[in-house]
Design an enzyme around this catalytic site. Structure first.
Site, mmCIF file in Angstrom:
data_model
loop_
_atom_site.group_PDB
_atom_site.id
_atom_site.type_symbol
_atom_site.label_atom_id
_atom_site.label_comp_id
_atom_site.label_asym_id
_atom_site.label_seq_id
_atom_site.Cartn_x
_atom_site.Cartn_y
_atom_site.Cartn_z
ATOM 1 N N GLU A 1 0.911 -1.199 -0.058
ATOM 2 C CA GLU A 1 -0.236 0.089 -0.071
ATOM 3 C C GLU A 1 0.971 1.406 0.137
ATOM 4 O O GLU A 1 1.580 1.429 1.022
ATOM 5 C CB GLU A 1 -1.188 0.091 1.261
ATOM 6 N N ASP B 1 -2.364 12.117 -2.678
ATOM 7 C CA ASP B 1 -2.313 13.377 -3.171
ATOM 8 C C ASP B 1 -2.532 13.644 -4.737
ATOM 9 O O ASP B 1 -1.662 13.043 -5.245
ATOM 10 C CB ASP B 1 -1.145 14.267 -2.455
ATOM 11 N N ASP C 1 -10.661 10.098 -4.669
ATOM 12 C CA ASP C 1 -11.831 10.771 -4.538
ATOM 13 C C ASP C 1 -11.774 12.068 -5.670
ATOM 14 O O ASP C 1 -12.538 12.839 -5.902
ATOM 15 C CB ASP C 1 -12.189 11.612 -3.239
#
Length: 223
Positions: free
Chosen positions: A46, A120, A156
């Site tokens: 991850e 980011d 998102d």
């Protein structure tokens, strides 16, 4: 600042956290299964793991796999390493390192899967090369990944999602699967109910969660 200092000091004694100053830090490349996990299970990374929600969540579900969360922020990694200790997870490690230095820690074909969770998006044009799905990083992933294994992106950011699709298309890579509304798609069943801190914040606000996965096996990536 005081809390950060306490966490940095605690990190020195956390076995689940590998960081500068620990002897294993410079010797782990190509040796994760032998030196750290002491098994031959496949490795999932991850990248930009933050507090390690995905690393911990997946490790609980899949005890027959090894999971490594990577981030530069030691105070964030402290939380994930503490959880791993509390739950007694032997298939979890956290690595304090920059993503640009991944090949200092992983040998060719040492990794079986990569998750990039809410990175980011680096919206400014001058920061495009710092996006974790830029060609610069895809070439790193291609080197580390076993042929045919997948990279997953959850975000998102429509900007990052579309940018990633465009990068893949430019390289002739067809996504394995993707959606612009993960929680409204059948793909949600493949995410095991694990939510990051950001995800928990965005969903009540009605923000869509974008997801895609892809394979770099046939790609001859060109910068």
């Amino acid at each position: 600042m005081r809390q950060k200092c306490k966490r940095f000091e605690a990190n020195k004694s956390l076995d689940h956290l590998i960081e500068p100053g620990k002897s294993i830090y410079k010797n782990i490349k190509g040796q994760w299964n032998r030196l750290y996990f002491q098994n031959d299970y496949p490795i999932t990374l991850e990248i930009g793991c933050g507090h390690g929600a995905y690393t911990i969540g997946l490790a609980k579900i899949f005890p027959e796999r090894n999971f490594i969360g990577i981030d530069l922020k030691g105070d964030r990694l402290w939380k994930g390493a503490q959880e791993a200790k509390i739950y007694g997870l032997q298939n979890v490690a956290f690595l304090r390192a920059q993503a640009t230095h991944l090949l200092d820690f992983f040998e060719e074909n040492e990794v079986a899967e990569i998750w990039i969770t809410f990175p980011d998006p680096r919206p400014k044009t001058r920061d495009i090369k710092r996006r974790l799905t830029s060609l610069r990083f895809l070439k790193l992933y291609q080197t580390m990944l076993i042929e045919g294994k997948r990279v997953h992106l959850k975000t998102d950011s429509n900007l990052l999602f579309q940018y990633t699709l465009d990068v893949l298309q430019g390289q002739g890579i067809q996504p394995y699967d993707y959606t612009r509304d993960l929680y409204g798609s059948i793909l949600i069943d493949n995410h095991f109910g694990i939510q990051t801190t950001y995800e928990k914040r965005f969903i009540p606000q009605g923000m869509p969660i974008y997801y895609l996965s892809f394979v770099l096996k046939a790609a001859n990536l060109t910068l």
